[in-house]
Design a protein around this motif. Structure first.
Motif, mmCIF file in Angstrom:
data_model
loop_
_atom_site.group_PDB
_atom_site.id
_atom_site.type_symbol
_atom_site.label_atom_id
_atom_site.label_comp_id
_atom_site.label_asym_id
_atom_site.label_seq_id
_atom_site.Cartn_x
_atom_site.Cartn_y
_atom_site.Cartn_z
ATOM 1 N N PRO A 148 96.262 -55.859 -53.845
ATOM 2 C CA PRO A 148 96.207 -54.688 -54.740
ATOM 3 C C PRO A 148 96.922 -54.898 -56.062
ATOM 4 C CG PRO A 148 96.612 -53.980 -52.492
ATOM 5 C CD PRO A 148 96.661 -55.489 -52.474
ATOM 6 N N TRP A 149 98.066 -55.573 -56.047
ATOM 7 C CA TRP A 149 98.818 -55.769 -57.285
ATOM 8 C C TRP A 149 98.239 -56.884 -58.163
ATOM 9 C CZ3 TRP A 149 100.721 -56.513 -52.353
ATOM 10 C CH2 TRP A 149 100.931 -57.829 -51.958
ATOM 11 N N GLU A 150 97.227 -57.568 -57.643
ATOM 12 C CA GLU A 150 96.576 -58.615 -58.431
ATOM 13 C C GLU A 150 95.313 -58.119 -59.129
ATOM 14 O OE1 GLU A 150 97.786 -62.571 -55.795
ATOM 15 O OE2 GLU A 150 95.979 -61.434 -55.242
ATOM 16 N N VAL A 151 94.893 -56.891 -58.819
ATOM 17 C CA VAL A 151 93.672 -56.343 -59.413
ATOM 18 C C VAL A 151 93.964 -55.968 -60.870
ATOM 19 C CG1 VAL A 151 91.989 -54.472 -59.327
ATOM 20 C CG2 VAL A 151 92.836 -55.510 -57.194
ATOM 21 N N PRO A 152 93.227 -56.525 -61.832
ATOM 22 C CA PRO A 152 93.551 -56.348 -63.257
ATOM 23 C C PRO A 152 92.957 -55.073 -63.858
ATOM 24 C CG PRO A 152 91.718 -57.861 -63.055
ATOM 25 C CD PRO A 152 92.098 -57.465 -61.645
ATOM 26 N N HIS A 153 93.088 -53.961 -63.154
ATOM 27 C CA HIS A 153 92.468 -52.716 -63.586
ATOM 28 C C HIS A 153 93.499 -51.609 -63.747
ATOM 29 C CE1 HIS A 153 88.519 -54.115 -61.457
ATOM 30 N NE2 HIS A 153 88.772 -54.792 -62.567
ATOM 31 N N LEU A 154 93.384 -50.858 -64.835
ATOM 32 C CA LEU A 154 94.128 -49.627 -65.038
ATOM 33 C C LEU A 154 93.156 -48.460 -64.945
ATOM 34 C CD1 LEU A 154 96.511 -50.215 -68.107
ATOM 35 C CD2 LEU A 154 97.198 -49.769 -65.747
ATOM 36 N N ASP A 155 93.613 -47.364 -64.369
ATOM 37 C CA ASP A 155 92.757 -46.191 -64.216
ATOM 38 C C ASP A 155 93.578 -44.970 -64.627
ATOM 39 O OD1 ASP A 155 91.286 -43.979 -63.266
ATOM 40 O OD2 ASP A 155 90.432 -45.143 -61.632
ATOM 41 N N THR A 156 93.183 -44.298 -65.706
ATOM 42 C CA THR A 156 93.962 -43.158 -66.175
ATOM 43 C C THR A 156 93.955 -42.005 -65.173
ATOM 44 O OG1 THR A 156 92.027 -42.530 -67.522
ATOM 45 C CG2 THR A 156 93.838 -43.662 -68.643
ATOM 46 N N LEU A 157 92.890 -41.881 -64.386
ATOM 47 C CA LEU A 157 92.896 -40.882 -63.320
ATOM 48 C C LEU A 157 93.929 -41.249 -62.260
ATOM 49 C CD1 LEU A 157 91.847 -38.442 -61.753
ATOM 50 C CD2 LEU A 157 90.005 -39.887 -60.863
ATOM 51 N N ASP A 158 93.971 -42.518 -61.895
ATOM 52 C CA ASP A 158 94.925 -43.004 -60.909
ATOM 53 C C ASP A 158 96.355 -42.792 -61.402
ATOM 54 O OD1 ASP A 158 95.288 -44.186 -58.367
ATOM 55 O OD2 ASP A 158 95.712 -46.113 -59.289
ATOM 56 N N LEU A 159 96.595 -43.066 -62.676
ATOM 57 C CA LEU A 159 97.924 -42.870 -63.241
ATOM 58 C C LEU A 159 98.322 -41.395 -63.207
ATOM 59 C CD1 LEU A 159 97.666 -45.253 -66.342
ATOM 60 C CD2 LEU A 159 99.002 -45.653 -64.263
#
Length: 237
Positions: A148-159
């Protein structure tokens, strides 16, 4: 942690999708049956498979991507700019062009992709459509074997969830409560299918998609407690 991210290393994006065919009748008999099976729990007794087909764009198995808009920050001293550009046209080619961008400019470990609800929609949708078209996945979308910590994605909903996995907040609502100019000043997602198939106005969809991309960047700025982008700092190229 957000403040430590280099904004120039983030590619912001948004996609627009529609049903793969304009009408249910264009599907072959097997696909009609598969569509009926896929949507029976969503439709219940309220809609027939044909009536429900206008929503097919939200499923990668029955929809297609008609636009991918991306945006990125560039800084020169104290001056910042946010540039947007869009890929559109025949789906396979726009996916190839997007892949080329990733592999040419956003392929190192420091680079991140950012979208609103991207982990649930944009990123997997793009990956699935690439597989359908037999396009090898670029590194940034190939999650097989990654922790999970290697996935290079940011998600503003997730944040915005802050760990509350039951919570969903639309881009329109989030921009409103955060004091960000609404990207939904012309059309919204429910209208994209008609604008594409009935009005044949891809430029209107591109404009809408790019505004959503800017909105995602604005949300990240707000979460970092930084000044929002001004109109003269946003350029479409």
């Amino acid at each position: 942690m957000l403040h430590k991210l280099n904004l120039e290393h983030i590619l912001f994006l948004d996609i627009e999708t529609v049903p793969e065919h304009q009408s249910f009748e264009e599907l072959d008999e097997e696909m009609k049956g598969l569509w009926a099976d896929k949507t029976k729990y969503q439709r219940k007794e309220e809609y027939s498979p044909e009536e429900f087909y206008e929503r097919a764009g939200i499923w990668a198995e029955f929809g297609k991507i008609i636009c991918i808009s991306v945006g990125y920050f560039r800084f020169q001293g104290e001056q910042r700019m946010f540039r947007t550009t869009s890929f559109h046209g025949e789906e396979k080619q726009l996916l190839i062009d997007f892949k080329n961008l990733l592999e040419t400019h956003y392929n190192s470990s420091r680079h991140l992709l950012c979208a609103h609800n991207g982990k649930e929609f944009d990123f997997p949708y793009i990956a699935r459509r690439m597989i359908v078209h037999q396009i090898a996945l670029p590194y940034k979308l190939n999650l097989f074997g990654k922790k999970p910590w290697e996935v290079p994605h940011l998600d503003t909903l997730d944040l915005w969830k802050f760990g509350d996995y039951k919570h969903y907040t639309s881009l329109k609502l989030l921009t409103h409560i955060l004091g960000i100019p609404s990207p939904k000043d012309d059309i919204d997602g429910s209208q994209v299918r008609n604008v594409y198939y009935e009005e044949d106005d891809i430029d209107r969809i591109i404009d809408y998609c790019e505004k959503d991309t800017v909105a995602v960047a604005q949300i990240l700025l707000r979460l970092r407690q930084e000044e929002l982008l001004h109109d003269n700092e946003v350029i479409s190229v």
